[in-house]
Design a protein around this motif. Sequence first.
Motif, PDB file in Angstrom:
ATOM      1  N   PHE A 196       0.828  -1.211   0.000  1.00  0.00           N
ATOM      2  CA  PHE A 196       0.000   0.000   0.000  1.00  0.00           C
ATOM      3  C   PHE A 196       0.859   1.256   0.000  1.00  0.00           C
ATOM      4  N   ALA A 197       0.430   2.253  -0.785  1.00  0.00           N
ATOM      5  CA  ALA A 197       1.107   3.549  -0.762  1.00  0.00           C
ATOM      6  C   ALA A 197       0.068   4.659  -0.789  1.00  0.00           C
ATOM      7  N   LEU A 198       0.340   5.714  -0.046  1.00  0.00           N
ATOM      8  CA  LEU A 198      -0.490   6.920  -0.128  1.00  0.00           C
ATOM      9  C   LEU A 198       0.071   7.754  -1.274  1.00  0.00           C
ATOM     10  N   VAL A 199      -0.819   8.354  -2.071  1.00  0.00           N
ATOM     11  CA  VAL A 199      -0.375   9.083  -3.255  1.00  0.00           C
ATOM     12  C   VAL A 199      -1.148  10.402  -3.350  1.00  0.00           C
ATOM     13  N   ASP A 200      -0.420  11.485  -3.725  1.00  0.00           N
ATOM     14  CA  ASP A 200      -1.098  12.790  -3.819  1.00  0.00           C
ATOM     15  C   ASP A 200      -1.106  13.359  -5.250  1.00  0.00           C
ATOM     16  N   GLY A 201      -0.905  12.498  -6.225  1.00  0.00           N
ATOM     17  CA  GLY A 201      -0.847  12.954  -7.612  1.00  0.00           C
ATOM     18  C   GLY A 201       0.559  12.796  -8.149  1.00  0.00           C
ATOM     19  N   THR A 202       1.542  13.203  -7.340  1.00  0.00           N
ATOM     20  CA  THR A 202       2.933  13.078  -7.787  1.00  0.00           C
ATOM     21  C   THR A 202       3.822  12.354  -6.784  1.00  0.00           C
ATOM     22  N   THR A 203       3.540  12.511  -5.502  1.00  0.00           N
ATOM     23  CA  THR A 203       4.400  11.888  -4.490  1.00  0.00           C
ATOM     24  C   THR A 203       3.720  10.631  -3.944  1.00  0.00           C
ATOM     25  N   ALA A 204       4.521   9.583  -3.736  1.00  0.00           N
ATOM     26  CA  ALA A 204       3.992   8.369  -3.111  1.00  0.00           C
ATOM     27  C   ALA A 204       4.750   8.109  -1.819  1.00  0.00           C
ATOM     28  N   VAL A 205       4.029   7.797  -0.761  1.00  0.00           N
ATOM     29  CA  VAL A 205       4.643   7.432   0.513  1.00  0.00           C
ATOM     30  C   VAL A 205       4.184   6.013   0.847  1.00  0.00           C
ATOM     31  N   ALA A 206       5.146   5.117   1.051  1.00  0.00           N
ATOM     32  CA  ALA A 206       4.790   3.720   1.318  1.00  0.00           C
ATOM     33  C   ALA A 206       4.089   3.581   2.664  1.00  0.00           C
ATOM     34  N   MET A 207       3.044   2.765   2.699  1.00  0.00           N
ATOM     35  CA  MET A 207       2.426   2.401   3.978  1.00  0.00           C
ATOM     36  C   MET A 207       2.942   1.025   4.395  1.00  0.00           C
ATOM     37  N   GLY A 208       3.426   0.288   3.426  1.00  0.00           N
ATOM     38  CA  GLY A 208       4.019  -1.009   3.734  1.00  0.00           C
ATOM     39  C   GLY A 208       3.200  -2.182   3.244  1.00  0.00           C
ATOM     40  N   SER A 209       3.611  -3.357   3.705  1.00  0.00           N
ATOM     41  CA  SER A 209       3.051  -4.598   3.169  1.00  0.00           C
ATOM     42  C   SER A 209       2.070  -5.237   4.133  1.00  0.00           C
ATOM     43  N   ALA A 210       1.259  -6.125   3.579  1.00  0.00           N
ATOM     44  CA  ALA A 210       0.356  -6.946   4.389  1.00  0.00           C
ATOM     45  C   ALA A 210       0.136  -8.246   3.626  1.00  0.00           C
ATOM     46  N   GLN A 211      -0.273  -9.268   4.332  1.00  0.00           N
ATOM     47  CA  GLN A 211      -0.635 -10.505   3.638  1.00  0.00           C
ATOM     48  C   GLN A 211      -2.043 -10.887   4.051  1.00  0.00           C
ATOM     49  N   ASP A 212      -2.868 -11.053   3.027  1.00  0.00           N
ATOM     50  CA  ASP A 212      -4.271 -11.412   3.222  1.00  0.00           C
ATOM     51  C   ASP A 212      -4.388 -12.938   3.184  1.00  0.00           C
ATOM     52  N   HIS A 213      -5.485 -13.468   3.651  1.00  0.00           N
ATOM     53  CA  HIS A 213      -5.746 -14.915   3.582  1.00  0.00           C
ATOM     54  C   HIS A 213      -7.104 -15.056   2.921  1.00  0.00           C
ATOM     55  N   LYS A 214      -7.087 -15.308   1.599  1.00  0.00           N
ATOM     56  CA  LYS A 214      -8.336 -15.218   0.829  1.00  0.00           C
ATOM     57  C   LYS A 214      -9.227 -16.445   0.955  1.00  0.00           C
ATOM     58  N   ALA A 215      -8.600 -17.635   1.097  1.00  0.00           N
ATOM     59  CA  ALA A 215      -9.410 -18.861   1.141  1.00  0.00           C
ATOM     60  C   ALA A 215     -10.146 -18.962   2.482  1.00  0.00           C
ATOM     61  N   VAL A 216     -11.278 -19.638   2.465  1.00  0.00           N
ATOM     62  CA  VAL A 216     -12.141 -19.639   3.652  1.00  0.00           C
ATOM     63  C   VAL A 216     -11.612 -20.541   4.781  1.00  0.00           C
ATOM     64  N   HIS A 217     -10.878 -21.605   4.433  1.00  0.00           N
ATOM     65  CA  HIS A 217     -10.458 -22.558   5.475  1.00  0.00           C
ATOM     66  C   HIS A 217      -8.963 -22.542   5.737  1.00  0.00           C
ATOM     67  N   GLU A 218      -8.586 -23.137   6.863  1.00  0.00           N
ATOM     68  CA  GLU A 218      -7.185 -23.236   7.262  1.00  0.00           C
ATOM     69  C   GLU A 218      -6.346 -23.869   6.150  1.00  0.00           C
ATOM     70  N   GLY A 219      -5.077 -23.468   6.095  1.00  0.00           N
ATOM     71  CA  GLY A 219      -4.168 -24.023   5.086  1.00  0.00           C
ATOM     72  C   GLY A 219      -4.482 -23.488   3.700  1.00  0.00           C
ATOM     73  N   ASP A 220      -5.218 -22.386   3.623  1.00  0.00           N
ATOM     74  CA  ASP A 220      -5.601 -21.771   2.347  1.00  0.00           C
ATOM     75  C   ASP A 220      -6.367 -22.745   1.464  1.00  0.00           C
ATOM     76  N   THR A 221      -7.345 -23.411   2.031  1.00  0.00           N
ATOM     77  CA  THR A 221      -8.197 -24.324   1.261  1.00  0.00           C
ATOM     78  C   THR A 221      -9.625 -23.785   1.223  1.00  0.00           C
ATOM     79  N   GLY A 222     -10.419 -24.343   0.301  1.00  0.00           N
ATOM     80  CA  GLY A 222     -11.816 -23.926   0.166  1.00  0.00           C
ATOM     81  C   GLY A 222     -11.929 -22.704  -0.720  1.00  0.00           C
ATOM     82  N   PRO A 223     -13.178 -22.283  -0.967  1.00  0.00           N
ATOM     83  CA  PRO A 223     -13.412 -21.172  -1.894  1.00  0.00           C
ATOM     84  C   PRO A 223     -12.829 -19.845  -1.403  1.00  0.00           C
ATOM     85  N   ASN A 224     -12.579 -18.945  -2.326  1.00  0.00           N
ATOM     86  CA  ASN A 224     -12.067 -17.622  -1.975  1.00  0.00           C
ATOM     87  C   ASN A 224     -13.145 -16.733  -1.373  1.00  0.00           C
TER      88      ASN A 224
END
Length: 424
Positions: A196-224
């Motif tokens: 993620f980065a904040l942007v004002d048209g010309t300047t970007a400031v990093a907010m940093g990283s994240a990791q999402d877990h899209k699958a419904v069940h443990e171990g990244d199994t099942g539907p998104n």
Amino acid sequence: MKVLVVGSGGREHALCWAIAKSPKCKKLYAAPGNAGIAEVAECVKIKAEDVDGILKFAKSEKIDFVVVGPEAPLVGGLVDKLEKAGIKAFGPSKKAARLEGSKAFMKDLMAKYNIPTADYGVFDEPDAAKDYIIKMDGRVVVKADGLAAGKGVIVCHNKNEAFAAIDHIMIERAFGAAGDEVLIEEFMPGEEVSFFALVDGTTAVAMGSAQDHKAVHEGDTGPNTGGMGAYSPTPVVDAAMHKKIMKTIIQPTIEAMAAEGYPYKGVLFAGLMVANGQPRVLEFNVRFGDPECQVLMARMNSDVLEALLACAKGKLKDAKITWKRSTAMVVVMAADGYPGHYAKGSQINNLAEAGAIEGVEIFHAGTKFKGKKVVANGGRVLGVTSIGKTVKDAQDKAYEAVDAIEWPDGFCRRDIGWRAIERK
Ligand code: AMP
Ligand code: GLY
């Protein structure tokens, strides 16, 4: 100042919670909000997609600043209309929002400006799409061009699956007009991260990283799903990778948008695939991720309202944005059955007790009041958010809070953060 936050999810609760802490914020509204948001903001009954309704309210209440959560009102031109009425807003213009609203626009921009991404082709006709699949000769991903509520992407294992995906989108029209055009992409192996980065048209400031877990069940199994949990920052994005992402992806993208005549303002959310030390773009979103926003807001030390205002005013260069050194985690609690059919209206207890655990905030994603009781009112219902010294520490705290919540009709994944924890 008077601030209005548009949206009703966990993302918007986290934004309201952070904005309400700013000494600059004298009055906070949310449209439409939820039961958790109601604790920090006045909720008004206007849907997030109701661009004209929001504009009318912002004018009549003399709102100074509007923060737009979801993509639909951005793609619908809310920011353009507000600015035309002299009201400042956080988020991209309608034209710049095409970075998320049209996958073909996003891919063509990346191709033109050499931003690393998967090879692709865009087609408005099923036979030509199938010819391209034969020519690609490898695993492909088939995507509907327009907005399809996160469901228009089909990762295929072989040619037959890819042909079936084309028929599903273009002939059966499973996603309606979003499938007028399809995009066929080379399959990219690797580890997925959000940046993620904040942007004002010309300047970007990093907010940093994240990791999402899209699958419904443990171990990244099942539907998104829309996302069952996240943590930030992630070890995949170390200092060198962070620099590489800013230099090869974020910076060139905002320069490209400005050069094309659509300067980008707001938050730029890059979905990335990292393999062999190289980041490549899966997609761009023109809004905060949900649930990723919860962990970003939990980690920001400085005044969030000032940072968002600096984006709208083109003054990011002067903004002082600081972050906690800790890791933040959010565990999503969802209604039984999600992402398929689920019931609404079940009662949730002990939220105050769980929220009182040190370093824990409970963000509401889909709740409403029934009398004085909080009841579930959506698929993803709560975002149990914690801060800890390490990923494991944040995880222990988040699950302590999850276990304190009494909600027999809900569930959550018990392994949020597993990739980072296994790495050590
Ligand atoms: P998107 O909405 O385009 O981000 O796609 C949804 C999910 O599909 C992503 O989060 C990835 O897990 C997967 N995906 C999309 N495109 C690709 C690709 N080219 N290679 C591998 N996985 C992909
Ligand atoms: N959590 C993924 C997204 O908001 O798109």
